[in-house]
Design a protein around this motif. Structure first.
Motif, PDB file in Angstrom:
ATOM      1  N   TYR A   1       0.844  -1.203   0.000  1.00  0.00           N
ATOM      2  CA  TYR A   1       0.000   0.000   0.000  1.00  0.00           C
ATOM      3  C   TYR A   1       0.870   1.240   0.000  1.00  0.00           C
ATOM      4  N   ALA A   2       1.906   1.193   0.837  1.00  0.00           N
ATOM      5  CA  ALA A   2       2.744   2.379   0.988  1.00  0.00           C
ATOM      6  C   ALA A   2       3.434   2.706  -0.331  1.00  0.00           C
ATOM      7  N   LEU A   3       3.895   1.667  -1.030  1.00  0.00           N
ATOM      8  CA  LEU A   3       4.568   1.899  -2.317  1.00  0.00           C
ATOM      9  C   LEU A   3       3.588   2.479  -3.330  1.00  0.00           C
ATOM     10  N   VAL A   4       2.373   1.915  -3.381  1.00  0.00           N
ATOM     11  CA  VAL A   4       1.342   2.436  -4.289  1.00  0.00           C
ATOM     12  C   VAL A   4       1.105   3.910  -4.000  1.00  0.00           C
ATOM     13  N   LEU A   5       1.019   4.197  -2.717  1.00  0.00           N
ATOM     14  CA  LEU A   5       0.755   5.561  -2.267  1.00  0.00           C
ATOM     15  C   LEU A   5       1.840   6.519  -2.750  1.00  0.00           C
ATOM     16  N   VAL A   6       3.085   6.180  -2.467  1.00  0.00           N
ATOM     17  CA  VAL A   6       4.189   7.065  -2.854  1.00  0.00           C
ATOM     18  C   VAL A   6       4.230   7.203  -4.369  1.00  0.00           C
ATOM     19  N   GLY A   7       4.083   6.072  -5.066  1.00  0.00           N
ATOM     20  CA  GLY A   7       4.139   6.104  -6.515  1.00  0.00           C
ATOM     21  C   GLY A   7       3.083   7.014  -7.109  1.00  0.00           C
ATOM     22  N   PHE A   8       1.848   6.864  -6.642  1.00  0.00           N
ATOM     23  CA  PHE A   8       0.773   7.672  -7.219  1.00  0.00           C
ATOM     24  C   PHE A   8       0.920   9.148  -6.868  1.00  0.00           C
ATOM     25  N   ILE A   9       1.283   9.439  -5.621  1.00  0.00           N
ATOM     26  CA  ILE A   9       1.396  10.857  -5.236  1.00  0.00           C
ATOM     27  C   ILE A   9       2.495  11.525  -6.042  1.00  0.00           C
ATOM     28  N   LEU A  10       3.601  10.820  -6.255  1.00  0.00           N
ATOM     29  CA  LEU A  10       4.723  11.460  -6.942  1.00  0.00           C
ATOM     30  C   LEU A  10       4.525  11.489  -8.451  1.00  0.00           C
ATOM     31  N   PHE A  11       3.976  10.424  -9.029  1.00  0.00           N
ATOM     32  CA  PHE A  11       4.005  10.327 -10.487  1.00  0.00           C
ATOM     33  C   PHE A  11       2.642  10.441 -11.146  1.00  0.00           C
ATOM     34  N   LYS A  12       1.565  10.189 -10.432  1.00  0.00           N
ATOM     35  CA  LYS A  12       0.243  10.287 -11.041  1.00  0.00           C
ATOM     36  C   LYS A  12      -0.727  10.857 -10.021  1.00  0.00           C
ATOM     37  N   PRO A  13      -0.505  12.102  -9.592  1.00  0.00           N
ATOM     38  CA  PRO A  13      -1.304  12.604  -8.471  1.00  0.00           C
ATOM     39  C   PRO A  13      -2.794  12.736  -8.773  1.00  0.00           C
ATOM     40  N   GLU A  14      -3.179  12.741 -10.046  1.00  0.00           N
ATOM     41  CA  GLU A  14      -4.619  12.887 -10.324  1.00  0.00           C
ATOM     42  C   GLU A  14      -5.386  11.597 -10.042  1.00  0.00           C
ATOM     43  N   GLY A  15      -4.708  10.466 -10.084  1.00  0.00           N
ATOM     44  CA  GLY A  15      -5.383   9.221  -9.759  1.00  0.00           C
ATOM     45  C   GLY A  15      -6.122   8.618 -10.951  1.00  0.00           C
ATOM     46  N   LEU A  16      -6.572   7.369 -10.768  1.00  0.00           N
ATOM     47  CA  LEU A  16      -7.166   6.630 -11.886  1.00  0.00           C
ATOM     48  C   LEU A  16      -8.447   7.252 -12.421  1.00  0.00           C
ATOM     49  N   LEU A  17      -9.378   7.572 -11.516  1.00  0.00           N
ATOM     50  CA  LEU A  17     -10.694   7.965 -12.003  1.00  0.00           C
ATOM     51  C   LEU A  17     -10.656   9.321 -12.703  1.00  0.00           C
ATOM     52  N   ASN A  18      -9.860  10.253 -12.182  1.00  0.00           N
ATOM     53  CA  ASN A  18      -9.733  11.546 -12.862  1.00  0.00           C
ATOM     54  C   ASN A  18      -9.175  11.355 -14.267  1.00  0.00           C
ATOM     55  N   TRP A  19      -8.232  10.432 -14.373  1.00  0.00           N
ATOM     56  CA  TRP A  19      -7.621  10.139 -15.672  1.00  0.00           C
ATOM     57  C   TRP A  19      -8.656   9.535 -16.611  1.00  0.00           C
ATOM     58  N   LEU A  20      -9.412   8.570 -16.074  1.00  0.00           N
ATOM     59  CA  LEU A  20     -10.446   7.915 -16.886  1.00  0.00           C
ATOM     60  C   LEU A  20     -11.506   8.916 -17.329  1.00  0.00           C
ATOM     61  N   THR A  21     -11.918   9.790 -16.413  1.00  0.00           N
ATOM     62  CA  THR A  21     -12.938  10.779 -16.747  1.00  0.00           C
ATOM     63  C   THR A  21     -12.457  11.656 -17.892  1.00  0.00           C
ATOM     64  N   ARG A  22     -11.203  12.053 -17.802  1.00  0.00           N
ATOM     65  CA  ARG A  22     -10.637  12.887 -18.859  1.00  0.00           C
ATOM     66  C   ARG A  22     -10.689  12.145 -20.193  1.00  0.00           C
ATOM     67  N   LYS A  23     -10.314  10.877 -20.147  1.00  0.00           N
ATOM     68  CA  LYS A  23     -10.316  10.099 -21.384  1.00  0.00           C
ATOM     69  C   LYS A  23     -11.736   9.927 -21.917  1.00  0.00           C
ATOM     70  N   TYR A  24     -12.707   9.862 -21.002  1.00  0.00           N
ATOM     71  CA  TYR A  24     -14.079   9.638 -21.408  1.00  0.00           C
ATOM     72  C   TYR A  24     -14.660  10.885 -22.057  1.00  0.00           C
TER      73      TYR A  24
END
Lengths: 349, 253, 294
Positions: free
Chosen positions: A317-340
């Motif tokens: 969990y901690a690795l996922v957390l650090v990875g997303f905050i540093l490299f993809k701070p918008e997160g999955l759903l914001n990204w998907l919404t944009r693509k949609y």
């Protein structure tokens, strides 16, 4: 001329003579919450994702291969509620709660006490645990609400540990061993669908709330608490209301877990309940409320697979957390919404 | 002119550490006044506003509003009594549309009390108020995201936020500063309309020309002390005011 | 008399635990939730150097302090710097890093790594004897803790008043923007603050660990103690932190002399709640009243 467009095109290096163009697909939304729908296609476009979510969750328990994975779904649902609670508090009330475990603990013990000592039927216990637990959490954290900044985060971090310490030291509520068996729901279908219904109510209810007038006051507190005060509204009271609403979801998760495992103990204050929801919220997309739910539904089964490796899941969990905050701070759903809503294409310049 | 005293300040003093920001200020404000507060930078004007509205607690002194002692009360209680203020540094609720910004004051207990129950559709009320201060409804300006508005509109949004609270007294902290001449020219009639509608206004301003057109009374602060109080024309003739505010050189306006 | 002396020792334990966190928060307003993890890491690194690499105890301590300080600097440069100014992310990221370190140390079964679990990990004391002060028998390690604690407090006091970097630290602590305009590099200061703060955590670890066992749980305990001290004392205030340490130190000592050692957490809890109700911003904390300039 060409040079000028490319210079304004920004930092991302584009191949010679081409650049990426983003186009809006579907409806233009004039303001938030105000749509102009005039064809079935547009209705489908708007309702589609929501319907997919509802139907997907409704069918999910039927598709799971065995009891084990159905139990995992129950746990995932509890985590998802905690993730929604975190997301709501952090992004709509401005309270960063890094101690979700305190909510599960308080909600769980409150509900458990009713079932275990007073032999109240479980639906009433869960309801009481949710409401009274949320009230208790709000009351305990109330003194820190007038303060700005990270006080609240620090406080919420300490409380699960302190609460656990107090229970162990005083030997109350089962102390080290915990209390059990707590009469539970004892039917996997009820367990599954209870958490799914509550999840959907929480997601759609909270998404509705943050667009309503009461929700806008909450968001105002997050953006600029001084202007809220100058508008004659008590910031502390508003934050307390927000905290109570957020705690409802967290405390329900605790009450539900107690009745799922038929057991209550200090494990309800475990760090897992604090960290996985945060990881799920960040991964799923902060501020979307539905994203954190998806995040939890992805992360929990993953961590189940790692159960054999001891603490590896917390590290995950901690690795996922650090990875997303540093490299993809918008997160999955914001990204998907944009693509949609938009599509990108290469155009000649 | 109504002679009812709306705000009375007695011996108000505020010290920040060793610095005296506001020093023993007395002030009596009648209903329907437009009071101008002027003074050089750092003379304690904004601190005075913060003291009246409760954002800063006074070291000494008393503030009486409509016969109630509001000294040391919290900001939201004072706002609830009917004192609205603008902020010099504007921070609108950036993630919301402009008209949604007014939902916050429109949801306040004061407004609920004053309209006696339901306000109806708050959005419609909000857009009406915005239109009053110069947001062009036909150009969809009220629907724009607050963070995308230019400075002139942000200042008006601040004013609109105050109006939405239905106050008796508005304190405007430099609503004209940073605006172009044209923008100010449209703001002055707005202020006049508010005054005609029965509001009492305190204006802190550097734009003396516009201020003197509006205000019927002016006080001058220098190093936290009140050095002059009176009708604008008289005040500007006083030697100590010229010396403190404009230097000893000629008056520019 | 016993209470007086052991209370002093316990107070300085709290001072040591909280020193690094207070420094980092005071200088760069960064809540370093990885503080406790660095503390635990120090214990394990020293243990590994001494027992697996066979190094001299003092050499291993020296190496470890340097490593942990560098780690703190890296933590800022590669992780925290990217999320600077977003308090939510600052807290979450440093907390996540803490979890990676703490739970990583407990991993089992990957690549033959056994994980640091159990009670077999202890650090030796520096001087293995007891001293008698005013009729109270006390072991030398506890005296050393008081000594090191005092040294850190005095060092920080002189450092921030005499040295150029120290003055820059104070400037940053008081007004970051003004300090930046005077040519103080905010990022460099934060790197230094984290390096110094982390080495303070490391020093605390080598001073305190010989009294007990090296386990990952102590990481949470230390972080909680540091946070509790800072909340009660007022975030970022040195005076507050020291005062709060003494309150906690004497309160817990008093409790254990009354035969209620196990109620430590209850007392901690009670004190925090009490202080929050009476003075929410902490004993020495100043809540920012207003963001507008006067």
């Amino acid at each position: 001329m060409t040079g000028a467009t490319e210079a304004t095109a920004g930092a991302s290096p584009a191949p010679e003579g081409r650049r990426k163009e983003r186009l809006d697909r579907g409806l233009k939304v004039r303001t938030e919450g105000l749509y102009a729908v005039n064809s079935y296609r547009e209705i489908t476009y708007l309702v589609g994702p929501r319907l997919l979510l509802i139907l997907g969750l409704a069918v999910l328990p039927l598709l799971l291969p065995n009891l084990y994975w159905q139990r995992v779904l129950c746990v995932a649902g509890a985590y998802a509620l905690l993730a929604i609670s975190f997301d709501f508090l952090a992004n709509y009330v401005g309270l960063v709660c890094v101690g979700g475990a305190f909510m599960t603990g308080v909600g769980g013990f409150t509900a458990g006490i009713f079932t275990y000592y007073l032999h109240v039927p479980w639906p009433i216990s869960i309801l009481l645990g949710t409401v009274l637990g949320a009230a208790l959490v709000t009351l305990i954290w109330l003194p820190s609400l007038p303060l700005r900044g990270i006080y609240f985060a620090i406080l919420t971090f300490m409380f699960p540990f302190l609460a656990r310490g107090v229970i162990l030291a005083l030997g109350i509520l089962g102390g080290t061993e915990g209390l059990g068996p707590v009469a539970g729901m004892d039917n996997i279908w009820i367990e599954n669908y209870l958490v799914i219904v509550v999840l959907l109510v929480a997601v759609f209810g909270l998404r509705r709330l943050v667009g309503e007038d009461a929700g806008i006051v909450l968001r105002g507190v997050k953006d600029n608490d001084m202007a809220v005060q100058a508008s004659g509204i008590s910031v502390t009271r508003t934050k307390a209301k927000g905290l109570f609403i957020g705690s409802l979801a967290g405390c329900f998760a605790g009450a539900y877990i107690v009745h799922l495992y038929n057991f209550m103990g200090t494990s309800l204050f475990a760090t897992d309940y604090s960290i996985l929801p945060i990881a799920a919220a960040v991964m799923g997309g902060s501020g979307t409320l539905a994203g954190p739910m998806l995040g939890a539904l992805i992360l929990t089964p993953l961590s189940e697979l790692l159960r054999g490796f001891g603490q590896l899941r917390v590290v995950l969990y901690a690795l996922v957390l650090v990875g997303f905050i540093l490299f993809k701070p918008e997160g999955l759903l914001n990204w998907l919404t944009r693509k949609y809503h938009q599509f990108e294409k290469w155009t000649k310049v | 002119m109504n002679d009812e005293v709306i705000l009375e300040i007695k011996g108000l003093t505020k010290q920040f550490g060793g610095v005296t920001a506001v020093n023993n200020v007395d002030l009596t404000l009648h209903r329907h006044d437009i009071l101008g507060v002027i003074g050089p930078n750092g003379s304690g004007k904004t601190t005075l506003v913060n003291l009246i509205t409760g954002f800063v607690k006074p070291t000494k002194g008393k503030i009486i509003y409509l016969g109630h002692n509001i000294t040391g009360k919290t900001p939201h209680v004072i706002a609830d009594r009917g004192i609205a203020r603008t902020f010099q540094v504007m921070r609108p609720y950036a993630t919301l549309a402009a008209y949604k910004n007014l939902i916050v004051p429109l949801s306040s207990p004061r407004v609920k009390r004053m309209v006696g129950g339901s306000l109806g559709d708050r959005d419609a009320v909000a857009i009406d108020i915005l239109e009053e201060v110069g947001f062009e409804r036909d150009a969809y300006v009220p629907y724009k995201l607050a963070s995308s508005l230019p400075l002139g509109y942000l200042k008006r949004l601040e004013l609109a936020r105050c109006l939405a609270l239905r106050p008796d007294l508005i304190i405007c902290d430099e609503v004209f500063s940073g605006l172009s001449m044209a923008e100010i020219a449209t703001m002055v009639p707005v202020m006049e309309r508010l005054h005609d509608a029965g509001l009492t206004i305190i204006m802190i301003e550097h734009r003396l020309r516009e201020l003197f057109r509006l205000a019927n009374r002016v006080i001058v602060l220098n190093f936290g002390s009140k050095i002059a109080d009176g009708v604008p024309a008289e005040v500007m003739e006083m030697e100590e005011v010229k010396a403190a505010y404009m230097g000893t050189e000629a008056v520019p306006c | 008399m016993d209470i007086l002396i052991y209370g002093l020792v316990n107070s300085f334990i709290y001072v040591l635990m909280a020193a690094g966190f207070t420094l980092v928060y005071g200088v760069s307003r960064l809540p370093n939730f990885a503080h406790g993890a660095l503390y635990v890491l120090t214990g394990f690194l020293v243990w590994t150097f001494v027992n697996s690499a066979g190094l001299n105890y003092f050499v291993s301590i020296l190496i470890t302090v340097v490593i942990v300080a560098l780690l703190g600097a890296f933590l800022y440069r590669f992780v925290l710097m990217r999320v600077r100014g977003m308090p939510v992310s600052e807290i979450i990221v440093s907390f996540a890093v803490a979890l990676i370190i703490l739970e990583g140390l407990r991993l089992q079964g990957i690549g033959g790594f056994k994980g640091f679990i159990g009670s077999s990990y202890t650090l030796p004391t520096f001087i293995d004897r007891t001293v008698s002060i005013a009729g109270v028998v006390i072991d030398a390690q506890r005296l050393l803790i008081v000594g090191i604690g005092l040294a850190i407090v005095i060092f920080m006091w002189i450092f921030t008043r005499r040295q150029k970097i120290g003055l820059a630290f104070r400037g940053m602590a008081q007004d970051e923007h003004a300090a930046m305009m005077l040519g103080i590099d905010s990022d460099l200061m934060a790197v230094l603050a984290l390096a110094v703060g982390s080495s303070l955590a490391a020093i605390a670890a080598v001073a305190i660990y010989p009294l007990g066992q090296v386990t990952a749980e102590t990481g949470y305990h230390v972080l909680n103690a540091a946070l509790a001290v800072c909340i009660v004392g007022g975030l970022g205030s040195w005076m507050g932190a020291i005062l709060a340490s003494f309150i906690f130190g004497y309160a817990t000592t008093f409790a254990s002399f009354m035969g209620a050692a196990k109620y430590q957490d209850v007392i901690l809890f009670g004190l925090i709640v009490l202080v929050l109700i009476i003075r929410p911003s902490g004993l020495f904390g100043r809540q920012k009243e207003l963001e507008e300039r006067v």
